[in-house]
Design an enzyme around this catalytic site. Structure first.
Site, PDB file in Angstrom:
ATOM      1  N   ARG A 286       1.053  -1.108   0.098  1.00  0.00           N
ATOM      2  CA  ARG A 286      -0.138   0.013  -0.082  1.00  0.00           C
ATOM      3  C   ARG A 286       0.775   1.072  -0.093  1.00  0.00           C
ATOM      4  O   ARG A 286       1.686   1.519   0.800  1.00  0.00           O
ATOM      5  CB  ARG A 286      -0.923  -0.056   1.176  1.00  0.00           C
ATOM      6  CG  ARG A 286      -1.958   1.045   0.876  1.00  0.00           C
ATOM      7  CD  ARG A 286      -2.784   1.368   2.201  1.00  0.00           C
ATOM      8  NE  ARG A 286      -3.165   0.440   3.349  1.00  0.00           N
ATOM      9  CZ  ARG A 286      -4.024   0.715   4.016  1.00  0.00           C
ATOM     10  NH1 ARG A 286      -4.796   1.835   3.887  1.00  0.00           N
ATOM     11  NH2 ARG A 286      -4.379  -0.233   4.984  1.00  0.00           N
TER      12      ARG A 286
ATOM     13  N   ASP B 103      -3.561  -9.742  12.770  1.00  0.00           N
ATOM     14  CA  ASP B 103      -2.541  -9.974  11.281  1.00  0.00           C
ATOM     15  C   ASP B 103      -2.391 -11.314  11.130  1.00  0.00           C
ATOM     16  O   ASP B 103      -1.800 -11.955  11.722  1.00  0.00           O
ATOM     17  CB  ASP B 103      -1.412  -8.987  11.572  1.00  0.00           C
ATOM     18  CG  ASP B 103      -0.949  -8.818  10.338  1.00  0.00           C
ATOM     19  OD1 ASP B 103      -0.425  -9.820   9.710  1.00  0.00           O
ATOM     20  OD2 ASP B 103      -0.435  -7.736   9.911  1.00  0.00           O
TER      21      ASP B 103
ATOM     22  N   THR C  56      -0.774   7.624  -1.261  1.00  0.00           N
ATOM     23  CA  THR C  56      -2.182   7.356  -1.965  1.00  0.00           C
ATOM     24  C   THR C  56      -2.937   6.451  -1.266  1.00  0.00           C
ATOM     25  O   THR C  56      -4.069   6.160  -1.464  1.00  0.00           O
ATOM     26  CB  THR C  56      -1.883   7.102  -3.405  1.00  0.00           C
ATOM     27  OG1 THR C  56      -1.244   5.596  -3.273  1.00  0.00           O
ATOM     28  CG2 THR C  56      -1.137   8.186  -4.171  1.00  0.00           C
TER      29      THR C  56
ATOM     30  N   ASP D 228       1.230 -12.026  10.209  1.00  0.00           N
ATOM     31  CA  ASP D 228       2.020 -12.167  11.476  1.00  0.00           C
ATOM     32  C   ASP D 228       1.781 -13.327  12.238  1.00  0.00           C
ATOM     33  O   ASP D 228       2.705 -14.287  12.780  1.00  0.00           O
ATOM     34  CB  ASP D 228       1.910 -11.117  12.338  1.00  0.00           C
ATOM     35  CG  ASP D 228       2.642  -9.811  11.857  1.00  0.00           C
ATOM     36  OD1 ASP D 228       3.586  -9.909  11.159  1.00  0.00           O
ATOM     37  OD2 ASP D 228       2.130  -8.873  12.389  1.00  0.00           O
TER      38      ASP D 228
HETATM   39  N1  URA Z   1      -5.320  -8.031   7.336  1.00  0.00           N
HETATM   40  C1  URA Z   1      -4.911  -8.717   8.336  1.00  0.00           C
HETATM   41  O1  URA Z   1      -4.088  -9.451   8.284  1.00  0.00           O
HETATM   42  N2  URA Z   1      -6.113  -8.504   9.339  1.00  0.00           N
HETATM   43  C2  URA Z   1      -7.210  -7.921   9.346  1.00  0.00           C
HETATM   44  O2  URA Z   1      -7.628  -7.813  10.218  1.00  0.00           O
HETATM   45  C3  URA Z   1      -7.186  -7.142   8.012  1.00  0.00           C
HETATM   46  C4  URA Z   1      -6.273  -7.052   7.220  1.00  0.00           C
END
Ligand code: URA
Length: 210
Positions: A104, A201, A108, A204
């Site tokens: 990302r 995440d 922008t 992770d």
């Molecule tokens: N990406 C992730 O890993 N977790 C989220 O909650 C949103 C995007």
């Protein structure tokens, strides 16, 4: 408008709940994701075309039906999409694999491509784009747009573990021809684009990077 397929099989829902728990270790999170992706692959391949072939059993000649797994391409959105691949390959071991890397742009906030590699002859293959989290939907929509422009697969489906309503709306608006397969549609996104209640995440948790 595309269809959202909610995979509500009890085994899928059970494993998803175990994965959401913050106490789940990297090891058990990965194991659950493997098992879940096998179960979800079973559902998403339900309408794969079958071909009739002639075979010999030990007793006589007969006909049977087979799929052509090589005509399937699993397209992983890096990096978390890779967590889906091993489990899916348990049911379609001949599938080919593609990768799309997007980050990302901090200015922008739009997805920018940094990697794109597909198997050859994509125009003869059905593609399943995989990413565990359909959050804002911007990466998913951008990945599908790239795939359509560059590789023109025969068909495209999108598979995730969790979807936010915002992500579903974005992907459906951009690609009304792409059905979405998910194990849950959660409540909303928070201000950082994370799904609530979610599971944190996904990258992770799969790779143990936090
Ligand atoms: N990406 C992730 O890993 N977790 C989220 O909650 C949103 C995007």
């Amino acid at each position: 408008m595309s269809t959202v397929h909610l995979i509500d099989h009890p085994l899928v829902q059970h494993k998803l709940t175990l994965m959401r728990r913050k106490e789940a270790s990297t090891n058990s999170f990965r194991r659950m994701l493997d098992e879940l992706s096998t179960l979800m692959a079973y559902e998403i391949t339900r309408d794969m075309p079958l071909q009739e072939v002639t075979i010999d059993t030990p007793l006589e000649t007969t006909t049977g039906k087979v799929i052509d797994g090589k005509k399937l391409a699993l397209v992983s959105i890096l990096r978390a999409g890779n967590g889906f691949l091993d489990g899916m390959l348990n049911v379609v071991p001949g599938a080919r694999i593609g990768h799309i890397g997007l980050f990302r742009d901090p200015q922008t906030l739009q997805p920018v491509e940094y990697y794109y590699k597909m198997p050859e002859k994509m125009c003869e293959r059905d593609a399943i784009v995989v990413d565990p989290m359909l959050a804002t939907g911007n990466s998913a929509a951008a990945a599908v747009a790239l795939l359509k422009q560059r590789s023109q697969p025969k068909s495209i489906k999108f598979m995730c573990l969790l979807a936010a309503p915002e992500g579903v709306a974005t992907l459906q608006a951009a690609h009304p021809d792409v059905d979405i397969y998910t194990a849950a549609i959660d409540r909303q996104l928070n201000d950082h684009g994370y799904i609530l209640p979610g599971l944190g995440d996904a990258g992770d948790r799969i790779f143990g990077t936090k």
